[in-house]
Design a protein around this motif. Structure first.
Motif, PDB file in Angstrom:
ATOM      1  N   ASP A 155       0.752  -1.145   0.011  1.00  0.00           N
ATOM      2  CA  ASP A 155      -0.055  -0.015   0.114  1.00  0.00           C
ATOM      3  C   ASP A 155       0.884   1.272   0.000  1.00  0.00           C
ATOM      4  O   ASP A 155       0.534   2.352  -0.422  1.00  0.00           O
ATOM      5  CB  ASP A 155      -0.970  -0.014   1.124  1.00  0.00           C
ATOM      6  CG  ASP A 155      -1.986  -0.960   1.046  1.00  0.00           C
ATOM      7  OD1 ASP A 155      -2.425  -1.287  -0.073  1.00  0.00           O
ATOM      8  OD2 ASP A 155      -2.664  -1.439   2.108  1.00  0.00           O
ATOM      9  N   ILE A 156       2.078   1.187   0.648  1.00  0.00           N
ATOM     10  CA  ILE A 156       2.896   2.472   0.657  1.00  0.00           C
ATOM     11  C   ILE A 156       4.051   2.099  -0.372  1.00  0.00           C
ATOM     12  O   ILE A 156       4.567   1.088  -0.612  1.00  0.00           O
ATOM     13  CB  ILE A 156       3.592   2.392   1.989  1.00  0.00           C
ATOM     14  CG1 ILE A 156       2.414   2.737   2.888  1.00  0.00           C
ATOM     15  CG2 ILE A 156       4.649   3.668   1.794  1.00  0.00           C
ATOM     16  CD1 ILE A 156       3.020   3.025   4.430  1.00  0.00           C
ATOM     17  N   ILE A 157       4.126   3.028  -1.340  1.00  0.00           N
ATOM     18  CA  ILE A 157       4.903   3.236  -2.459  1.00  0.00           C
ATOM     19  C   ILE A 157       5.963   4.259  -2.323  1.00  0.00           C
ATOM     20  O   ILE A 157       5.687   5.450  -2.283  1.00  0.00           O
ATOM     21  CB  ILE A 157       4.426   3.140  -3.878  1.00  0.00           C
ATOM     22  CG1 ILE A 157       3.264   2.429  -3.908  1.00  0.00           C
ATOM     23  CG2 ILE A 157       5.509   3.353  -4.931  1.00  0.00           C
ATOM     24  CD1 ILE A 157       2.511   2.457  -5.332  1.00  0.00           C
ATOM     25  N   CYS A 158       7.326   4.127  -2.282  1.00  0.00           N
ATOM     26  CA  CYS A 158       8.042   5.052  -1.962  1.00  0.00           C
ATOM     27  C   CYS A 158       8.916   5.258  -3.619  1.00  0.00           C
ATOM     28  O   CYS A 158       9.657   4.297  -4.037  1.00  0.00           O
ATOM     29  CB  CYS A 158       9.301   4.811  -1.236  1.00  0.00           C
ATOM     30  SG  CYS A 158       8.678   4.923   0.434  1.00  0.00           S
ATOM     31  N   PHE A 159       8.824   6.197  -4.260  1.00  0.00           N
ATOM     32  CA  PHE A 159       9.366   6.456  -5.478  1.00  0.00           C
ATOM     33  C   PHE A 159      10.607   7.240  -5.194  1.00  0.00           C
ATOM     34  O   PHE A 159      10.647   8.090  -4.777  1.00  0.00           O
ATOM     35  CB  PHE A 159       8.470   7.664  -6.435  1.00  0.00           C
ATOM     36  CG  PHE A 159       7.102   7.155  -6.636  1.00  0.00           C
ATOM     37  CD1 PHE A 159       6.853   6.040  -7.671  1.00  0.00           C
ATOM     38  CD2 PHE A 159       6.068   7.358  -5.807  1.00  0.00           C
ATOM     39  CE1 PHE A 159       5.758   5.445  -7.881  1.00  0.00           C
ATOM     40  CE2 PHE A 159       4.880   7.089  -6.269  1.00  0.00           C
ATOM     41  CZ  PHE A 159       4.512   5.800  -6.952  1.00  0.00           C
ATOM     42  N   SER A 160      11.696   6.613  -5.682  1.00  0.00           N
ATOM     43  CA  SER A 160      13.095   7.076  -5.243  1.00  0.00           C
ATOM     44  C   SER A 160      14.140   7.038  -6.649  1.00  0.00           C
ATOM     45  O   SER A 160      14.206   6.177  -7.164  1.00  0.00           O
ATOM     46  CB  SER A 160      13.604   6.036  -4.195  1.00  0.00           C
ATOM     47  OG  SER A 160      15.060   6.335  -3.765  1.00  0.00           O
ATOM     48  N   ALA A 189       4.173   7.908  -1.302  1.00  0.00           N
ATOM     49  CA  ALA A 189       2.739   7.736  -1.423  1.00  0.00           C
ATOM     50  C   ALA A 189       2.122   6.812  -0.762  1.00  0.00           C
ATOM     51  O   ALA A 189       2.530   5.521  -0.900  1.00  0.00           O
ATOM     52  CB  ALA A 189       2.309   8.301  -2.779  1.00  0.00           C
ATOM     53  N   HIS A 190       0.690   6.807  -0.339  1.00  0.00           N
ATOM     54  CA  HIS A 190       0.053   5.741  -0.093  1.00  0.00           C
ATOM     55  C   HIS A 190      -1.103   5.606  -1.343  1.00  0.00           C
ATOM     56  O   HIS A 190      -1.573   6.470  -1.961  1.00  0.00           O
ATOM     57  CB  HIS A 190      -0.804   6.009   1.145  1.00  0.00           C
ATOM     58  CG  HIS A 190      -1.589   5.007   1.795  1.00  0.00           C
ATOM     59  ND1 HIS A 190      -2.572   4.106   1.468  1.00  0.00           N
ATOM     60  CD2 HIS A 190      -1.145   4.189   2.951  1.00  0.00           C
ATOM     61  CE1 HIS A 190      -2.985   3.033   2.070  1.00  0.00           C
ATOM     62  NE2 HIS A 190      -1.943   3.103   3.116  1.00  0.00           N
ATOM     63  N   LYS A 191      -1.308   4.129  -1.540  1.00  0.00           N
ATOM     64  CA  LYS A 191      -2.154   4.015  -2.624  1.00  0.00           C
ATOM     65  C   LYS A 191      -3.454   4.417  -2.617  1.00  0.00           C
ATOM     66  O   LYS A 191      -4.033   4.554  -3.742  1.00  0.00           O
ATOM     67  CB  LYS A 191      -2.293   2.413  -2.952  1.00  0.00           C
ATOM     68  CG  LYS A 191      -1.014   1.708  -3.682  1.00  0.00           C
ATOM     69  CD  LYS A 191      -1.047   0.283  -3.889  1.00  0.00           C
ATOM     70  CE  LYS A 191       0.027  -0.279  -4.655  1.00  0.00           C
ATOM     71  NZ  LYS A 191      -0.220  -1.749  -4.859  1.00  0.00           N
ATOM     72  N   LEU A 231      -3.476   7.278  -4.563  1.00  0.00           N
ATOM     73  CA  LEU A 231      -3.099   7.165  -6.211  1.00  0.00           C
ATOM     74  C   LEU A 231      -4.391   6.577  -6.466  1.00  0.00           C
ATOM     75  O   LEU A 231      -4.112   6.355  -7.947  1.00  0.00           O
ATOM     76  CB  LEU A 231      -2.010   6.210  -6.199  1.00  0.00           C
ATOM     77  CG  LEU A 231      -0.705   6.866  -5.465  1.00  0.00           C
ATOM     78  CD1 LEU A 231       0.481   5.785  -5.618  1.00  0.00           C
ATOM     79  CD2 LEU A 231      -0.419   8.438  -6.533  1.00  0.00           C
ATOM     80  N   LYS A 232      -5.722   6.554  -6.005  1.00  0.00           N
ATOM     81  CA  LYS A 232      -6.605   5.554  -6.905  1.00  0.00           C
ATOM     82  C   LYS A 232      -7.306   6.296  -8.159  1.00  0.00           C
ATOM     83  O   LYS A 232      -7.472   5.798  -9.103  1.00  0.00           O
ATOM     84  CB  LYS A 232      -7.861   5.397  -5.871  1.00  0.00           C
ATOM     85  CG  LYS A 232      -7.652   4.327  -4.856  1.00  0.00           C
ATOM     86  CD  LYS A 232      -8.763   4.290  -4.145  1.00  0.00           C
ATOM     87  CE  LYS A 232      -8.587   3.045  -2.966  1.00  0.00           C
ATOM     88  NZ  LYS A 232      -9.637   2.944  -2.088  1.00  0.00           N
ATOM     89  N   LYS A 233      -7.102   7.672  -7.968  1.00  0.00           N
ATOM     90  CA  LYS A 233      -7.510   8.790  -9.238  1.00  0.00           C
ATOM     91  C   LYS A 233      -6.415   9.459  -9.765  1.00  0.00           C
ATOM     92  O   LYS A 233      -6.903  10.163 -10.579  1.00  0.00           O
ATOM     93  CB  LYS A 233      -8.489   9.531  -8.719  1.00  0.00           C
ATOM     94  CG  LYS A 233      -9.874   8.681  -8.296  1.00  0.00           C
ATOM     95  CD  LYS A 233     -11.132   9.614  -8.018  1.00  0.00           C
ATOM     96  CE  LYS A 233     -12.191   8.870  -7.358  1.00  0.00           C
ATOM     97  NZ  LYS A 233     -13.520   9.635  -7.256  1.00  0.00           N
ATOM     98  N   CYS A 234      -5.160   8.795  -9.255  1.00  0.00           N
ATOM     99  CA  CYS A 234      -3.954   9.740  -9.861  1.00  0.00           C
ATOM    100  C   CYS A 234      -2.891   8.901 -10.596  1.00  0.00           C
ATOM    101  O   CYS A 234      -3.028   7.526 -10.280  1.00  0.00           O
ATOM    102  CB  CYS A 234      -3.261  10.525  -8.685  1.00  0.00           C
ATOM    103  SG  CYS A 234      -4.345  11.532  -7.829  1.00  0.00           S
TER     104      CYS A 234
END
Length: 319
Positions: free
Chosen positions: A57-62, A167-169, A172-175
Motif C-alpha cells: 500500500d505504501i510506495i516510495c518513488f526514489s 505515497a499511499h495507494k 493514487l486511486k484517481k491519480c
C-alpha cells in the motif's frame, strides 16, 4: 510494508542503494526496479509501471543516488500514513506554487523552503542555502540543509522533491503520472503532488534524513515541462498549503515569473520568445503592484535591454 520503485539507469548506484536500504529500512519491503538503462521509458511511464507492479500500500518513488541516514525509516514512513488524510510525504519541498512556470523551490517571498537533507552540489555551483546550512563531514561541495519554520515534525506542503516521494495507494486511486502531457524527466514530482493534493495532504517530514548525491538541472527541457505544467493547472493555480496575505500574492507570482524569465534568458532563449511568455503568464491587472511586475511589463513591451532604462528611472517610485 513498503514498495520501493526505482527508474534504474546506473548499476553502481543501484547496488549501493539496495545495500543501504536493506541496512536501514527496518521493516518488510520490496524493490520494484524498472530497468531504464536503454532509455525505453520516460519517468512518467516508468513510475506508472512501478505502481502496477507494486504489491504494498505504501510506495516510495526514489532516485537511486540517495543514501538513508535514519535507521528504521520504513517504520517512520508507515507511521506518517496512519493518518488517513496523508497522501504523500517527502523530505524536501515547498508550501506555495504560483500560476506560472516555476519549480517547488520558487521565490521564498511566500514559499517556505521546507528542507531536511544532506545535499551534494555541482563543482562551481553556489546554492541559495537554507537558513541553517552548514558544511557536512568535510565533504567537498556537500552541505547539511535544514529549514523548518514551525519546528514541527512535519509541515504541510504543496510539492515535494522527486528524489524521494512516498505515497499511499489510497491517494493514487484517481491519480497517475501524466504520460499524455509530459514525455521527459521533469516536473513529474510537482504534477503528481498537485494531483494528490486535491484529495489528500502532502507533508515534508523531519524525522528521516537522506543524503542526495547529485542536484537537478534547470535547462531547456525543464523549461518546456514547466510551461506544460503551468498550462495544465492554470485554472487552479496558485496553490498554498498555509494561510497567506492575499495582497501579497500578485508580487509573489511576479517574483516567480521574473526568476523564470532570467533563467530562460540564461538558456539563450530569444528575447521575442521571452516577451511572449511574459504576456502569457503576467496578470496585467497587477503590473504596477511591484518592481518585479513593472519590469516584466516593460520587458514584454520593449525587450529586456530597453526595458532596463525606464525601469531604473522608475524603480524608486514602486516598492
Amino acid at each position: 510494508m513498503v514498495s520501493i520503485v526505482i527508474c534504474h539507469r546506473d548499476k553502481k548506484l543501484l547496488t549501493q542503494f539496495k545495500k543501504n536500504v536493506k541496512e536501514t529500512i527496518g521493516s518488510p519491503f520490496e524493490f520494484v526496479i524498472i530497468d531504464n538503462k536503454a532509455n525505453d521509458y520516460n519517468i512518467f511511464q516508468a513510475y506508472n509501471l512501478g505502481i502496477e507492479q507494486s504489491q504494498f500500500d505504501i510506495i516510495c518513488f526514489s532516485h537511486e543516488d540517495i543514501i538513508f541516514h535514519t535507521q528504521d525509516w520504513g517504520k517512520k514512513v508507515k507511521k506518517h500514513f496512519e493518518d488517513e488524510n496523508t497522501g504523500m510525504i517527502g523530505v524536501v519541498g515547498g508550501n506555495a506554487f504560483p500560476n506560472c512556470p516555476s519549480p517547488w523551490w520558487n521565490s521564498n517571498y511566500l514559499n517556505d523552503h521546507l528542507i531536511h537533507n544532506i545535499q551534494h552540489w555541482k563543482d562551481g555551483f553556489t546554492p541559495q542555502q537554507s537558513v541553517n546550512s552548514q558544511p557536512y563531514n568535510n565533504i567537498k561541495n556537500c552541505t547539511l540543509e535544514y529549514h523548518n519554520p514551525t519546528g514541527e515534525n512535519r509541515i504541510k506542503a504543496v510539492a515535494i522533491d522527486g528524489f524521494l516521494m512516498c505515497a499511499h495507494k489510497r491517494a493514487l486511486k484517481k491519480c497517475k503520472f501524466d504520460e499524455k502531457t509530459f514525455n521527459g524527466f521533469h516536473c513529474y514530482d510537482t504534477d503528481i503532488c498537485l494531483q494528490v493534493g486535491q484529495t489528500h495532504n502532502i507533508y515534508v517530514v523531519y524525522d528521516i534524513l537522506i543524503e542526495h548525491l547529485s542536484m537537478g538541472s534547470v535547462a531547456r527541457e525543464w523549461a518546456k515541462a514547466a510551461e506544460a505544467l503551468a498550462d495544465k493547472w492554470k485554472d487552479q493555480l496558485p496553490f498554498f498549503a498555509k494561510e497567506v496575505d492575499a495582497q501579497k500574492i500578485p508580487r509573489y507570482q511576479a517574483k516567480c515569473l521574473l526568476t523564470y524569465c532570467y533563467w530562460i534568458k540564461g538558456m539563450d532563449m530569444p528575447d521575442h520568445e521571452i516577451k511572449e511568455i511574459i504576456r502569457k503568464y503576467l496578470n496585467l491587472n497587477h503590473r504596477f503592484v511591484s518592481q518585479e511586475s513593472l519590469l516584466l511589463w516593460l520587458w514584454s513591451k520593449l525587450g529586456y535591454k530597453l526595458a532596463r532604462i525606464p525601469y531604473r528611472l522608475s524603480k524608486n517610485l514602486i516598492n
